[in-house]
Design a protein around this motif. Structure first.
Motif, PDB file in Angstrom:
ATOM      1  N   UNK A 121      39.002  10.112   3.782  1.00  8.68           N
ATOM      2  CA  UNK A 121      40.215  10.767   4.284  1.00  8.68           C
ATOM      3  C   UNK A 121      40.524  10.303   5.706  1.00  8.68           C
ATOM      4  N   UNK A 122      39.476  10.123   6.516  1.00  7.66           N
ATOM      5  CA  UNK A 122      39.669   9.666   7.889  1.00  7.66           C
ATOM      6  C   UNK A 122      40.269   8.269   7.949  1.00  7.66           C
ATOM      7  N   UNK A 123      39.777   7.371   7.118  1.00  3.14           N
ATOM      8  CA  UNK A 123      40.293   6.003   7.087  1.00  3.14           C
ATOM      9  C   UNK A 123      41.753   5.992   6.651  1.00  3.14           C
ATOM     10  N   UNK A 124      42.064   6.767   5.618  1.00  2.00           N
ATOM     11  CA  UNK A 124      43.444   6.800   5.143  1.00  2.00           C
ATOM     12  C   UNK A 124      44.365   7.444   6.174  1.00  2.00           C
ATOM     13  N   UNK A 125      43.868   8.448   6.889  1.00  2.00           N
ATOM     14  CA  UNK A 125      44.672   9.081   7.944  1.00  2.00           C
ATOM     15  C   UNK A 125      45.014   8.062   9.030  1.00  2.00           C
ATOM     16  N   UNK A 126      44.054   7.215   9.382  1.00  2.00           N
ATOM     17  CA  UNK A 126      44.310   6.163  10.375  1.00  2.00           C
ATOM     18  C   UNK A 126      45.388   5.215   9.877  1.00  2.00           C
ATOM     19  N   UNK A 127      45.328   4.859   8.600  1.00  3.03           N
ATOM     20  CA  UNK A 127      46.333   3.964   8.038  1.00  3.03           C
ATOM     21  C   UNK A 127      47.716   4.611   8.007  1.00  3.03           C
ATOM     22  N   UNK A 128      47.764   5.936   8.066  1.00  2.00           N
ATOM     23  CA  UNK A 128      49.045   6.648   8.130  1.00  2.00           C
ATOM     24  C   UNK A 128      49.522   6.855   9.569  1.00  2.00           C
ATOM     25  N   UNK A 129      48.743   6.384  10.533  1.00  2.00           N
ATOM     26  CA  UNK A 129      49.175   6.462  11.924  1.00  2.00           C
ATOM     27  C   UNK A 129      48.493   7.533  12.759  1.00  2.00           C
ATOM     28  N   UNK A 130      47.518   8.265  12.196  1.00  2.00           N
ATOM     29  CA  UNK A 130      46.835   9.322  12.928  1.00  2.00           C
ATOM     30  C   UNK A 130      45.640   8.762  13.696  1.00  2.00           C
ATOM     31  N   UNK A 131      45.270   9.466  14.770  1.00  2.00           N
ATOM     32  CA  UNK A 131      44.074   9.141  15.546  1.00  2.00           C
ATOM     33  C   UNK A 131      42.922   9.991  15.013  1.00  2.00           C
ATOM     34  N   UNK A 132      41.787   9.354  14.720  1.00  2.00           N
ATOM     35  CA  UNK A 132      40.656  10.040  14.072  1.00  2.00           C
ATOM     36  C   UNK A 132      39.376   9.765  14.861  1.00  2.00           C
ATOM     37  N   UNK A 133      38.488  10.749  14.888  1.00  2.00           N
ATOM     38  CA  UNK A 133      37.180  10.572  15.527  1.00  2.00           C
ATOM     39  C   UNK A 133      36.115  11.188  14.628  1.00  2.00           C
ATOM     40  N   UNK A 134      35.046  10.420  14.373  1.00  2.00           N
ATOM     41  CA  UNK A 134      33.921  10.894  13.559  1.00  2.00           C
ATOM     42  C   UNK A 134      32.703  11.085  14.448  1.00  2.00           C
ATOM     43  N   UNK A 135      32.014  12.222  14.279  1.00  2.00           N
ATOM     44  CA  UNK A 135      30.803  12.476  15.063  1.00  2.00           C
ATOM     45  C   UNK A 135      29.891  13.408  14.272  1.00  2.00           C
ATOM     46  N   UNK A 136      28.599  13.151  14.342  1.00  3.20           N
ATOM     47  CA  UNK A 136      27.662  14.092  13.742  1.00  3.20           C
ATOM     48  C   UNK A 136      27.479  15.275  14.692  1.00  3.20           C
ATOM     49  N   UNK A 137      27.009  16.386  14.165  1.00  3.50           N
ATOM     50  CA  UNK A 137      26.816  17.565  15.006  1.00  3.50           C
ATOM     51  C   UNK A 137      25.800  17.292  16.113  1.00  3.50           C
ATOM     52  N   UNK A 138      24.740  16.580  15.778  1.00  4.02           N
ATOM     53  CA  UNK A 138      23.725  16.259  16.785  1.00  4.02           C
ATOM     54  C   UNK A 138      24.294  15.408  17.909  1.00  4.02           C
ATOM     55  N   UNK A 139      25.091  14.399  17.554  1.00  2.00           N
ATOM     56  CA  UNK A 139      25.717  13.544  18.567  1.00  2.00           C
ATOM     57  C   UNK A 139      26.710  14.332  19.407  1.00  2.00           C
ATOM     58  N   UNK A 140      27.453  15.229  18.751  1.00  3.62           N
ATOM     59  CA  UNK A 140      28.455  16.018  19.467  1.00  3.62           C
ATOM     60  C   UNK A 140      27.816  16.919  20.517  1.00  3.62           C
ATOM     61  N   UNK A 141      26.750  17.590  20.140  1.00  3.07           N
ATOM     62  CA  UNK A 141      26.070  18.471  21.099  1.00  3.07           C
ATOM     63  C   UNK A 141      25.564  17.673  22.284  1.00  3.07           C
ATOM     64  N   UNK A 142      25.030  16.467  22.026  1.00  4.39           N
ATOM     65  CA  UNK A 142      24.542  15.623  23.114  1.00  4.39           C
ATOM     66  C   UNK A 142      25.687  15.192  24.032  1.00  4.39           C
ATOM     67  N   UNK A 143      26.841  14.855  23.457  1.00  4.10           N
ATOM     68  CA  UNK A 143      28.009  14.489  24.265  1.00  4.10           C
ATOM     69  C   UNK A 143      28.464  15.660  25.132  1.00  4.10           C
ATOM     70  N   UNK A 144      28.504  16.847  24.535  1.00  3.09           N
ATOM     71  CA  UNK A 144      28.962  18.032  25.267  1.00  3.09           C
ATOM     72  C   UNK A 144      28.018  18.371  26.419  1.00  3.09           C
ATOM     73  N   UNK A 145      26.736  18.187  26.202  1.00  2.00           N
ATOM     74  CA  UNK A 145      25.744  18.536  27.222  1.00  2.00           C
ATOM     75  C   UNK A 145      25.696  17.521  28.360  1.00  2.00           C
ATOM     76  N   UNK A 146      26.145  16.300  28.113  1.00  2.00           N
ATOM     77  CA  UNK A 146      26.027  15.253  29.134  1.00  2.00           C
ATOM     78  C   UNK A 146      27.372  14.838  29.730  1.00  2.00           C
ATOM     79  N   UNK A 147      28.462  15.447  29.308  1.00  2.00           N
ATOM     80  CA  UNK A 147      29.784  14.997  29.760  1.00  2.00           C
ATOM     81  C   UNK A 147      30.005  15.206  31.265  1.00  2.00           C
ATOM     82  N   UNK A 148      29.292  16.170  31.858  1.00  2.00           N
ATOM     83  CA  UNK A 148      29.498  16.443  33.279  1.00  2.00           C
ATOM     84  C   UNK A 148      28.976  15.328  34.177  1.00  2.00           C
TER      85      UNK A 148
END
Length: 248
Positions: A121-148
């Motif tokens: 669905x994400x790939x097809x959404x991109x082909x329709x012109x949408x911006x998409x981002x994929x992230x695992x929950x573990x990666x997301x938590x790490x990004x949130x904790x280190x963004x500062x």
């Protein structure tokens, strides 16, 4: 005013039409062979440039989406599970839910195709012109904790916040402490009614409280995620087990 093809190519490059510059000799040959009118020749040039730019835009957005692998919905076998009919899949591919900022929650045991469907669905959404981002929950938590204090994390969080569709894979696969739950809530609150979210999880929403450890935060997160949502319970045998390769 006679210009050589090379000089015209240089002009196209100065106009930042590098792809058209490279293709110009071939377009001129086709125009001469088919006796194109001036209008037909201009249409061929502009169509070629626009198609090349769209292709590059899709490639760039696919790269930014950070999918772990590339599998389209054409490879998704609806017949191998009972949660989704071909008609329902076709409705998802119309993306009216994405245009209206609805969320999708894909629930089920490991290996039944939740991530596969989300990526497709994400790939097809991109082909329709949408911006998409994929992230695992573990990666997301790490990004949130280190963004500062990490520039790389700041860039990725900004891309998540700017996306039309955010895919969070393996939601609630592990417990969160209160700080992590608060950071996750802040992100969900920012995305609320701005973006659509696809969540994959092997745990139903009524089990999330025990993993977040804070009933208030869990309620606030669920309130936003479930306000506009379609929940799909995916069942059946594991795709990975069915398609595993035998050594002997």
């Amino acid at each position: 005013m006679n210009k050589t093809v090379k000089e015209l190519q240089d002009h196209f490059r100065q106009l930042r039409l590098a792809e058209t510059s490279e293709e110009l000799p071939q377009l001129l040959r086709e125009a001469e062979k088919a006796s194109w009118t001036y209008l037909e020749f201009l249409e061929a040039i502009t169509s070629f440039e626009l198609n090349k730019r769209e292709t590059k835009s899709i490639e760039r957005r696919i790269k930014w989406a950070r999918f772990p692998y590339y599998k389209t919905l054409l490879e998704f076998n609806v017949e191998e599970q009972t949660a989704l009919t071909a008609r329902q899949l076709a409705q998802l591919q119309e993306f009216s839910w994405l245009e209206q900022q609805y969320n999708l929650i894909l629930l089920g045991p490991p290996g039944v195709g939740k991530t596969f469907l989300a990526i497709g669905l994400g790939i097809e959404a991109i082909q329709r012109g949408f911006q998409v981002y994929f992230v695992t929950m573990g990666e997301l938590i790490q990004l949130l904790k280190t963004q500062e204090f990490t520039h790389k994390s700041q860039v990725q969080i900004k891309r998540i916040q700017a996306s039309d569709l955010v895919i969070i894979d393996d939601l609630m696969y592990m417990a969160m402490d209160q700080r992590e739950a608060n950071l996750f809530f802040q992100l969900i609150n920012h995305l609320y009614e701005r973006s659509s979210i696809i969540l994959t999880s092997n745990k139903s929403p009524d089990q999330w409280t025990e993993l977040m450890g804070d009933e208030g935060i869990t309620t606030a997160i669920l309130d936003r995620l479930l306000h506009r949502v379609e929940v799909i319970h995916m069942e059946g045998d594991s795709y990975r087990m069915k398609n595993r390769q035998h050594v002997f």
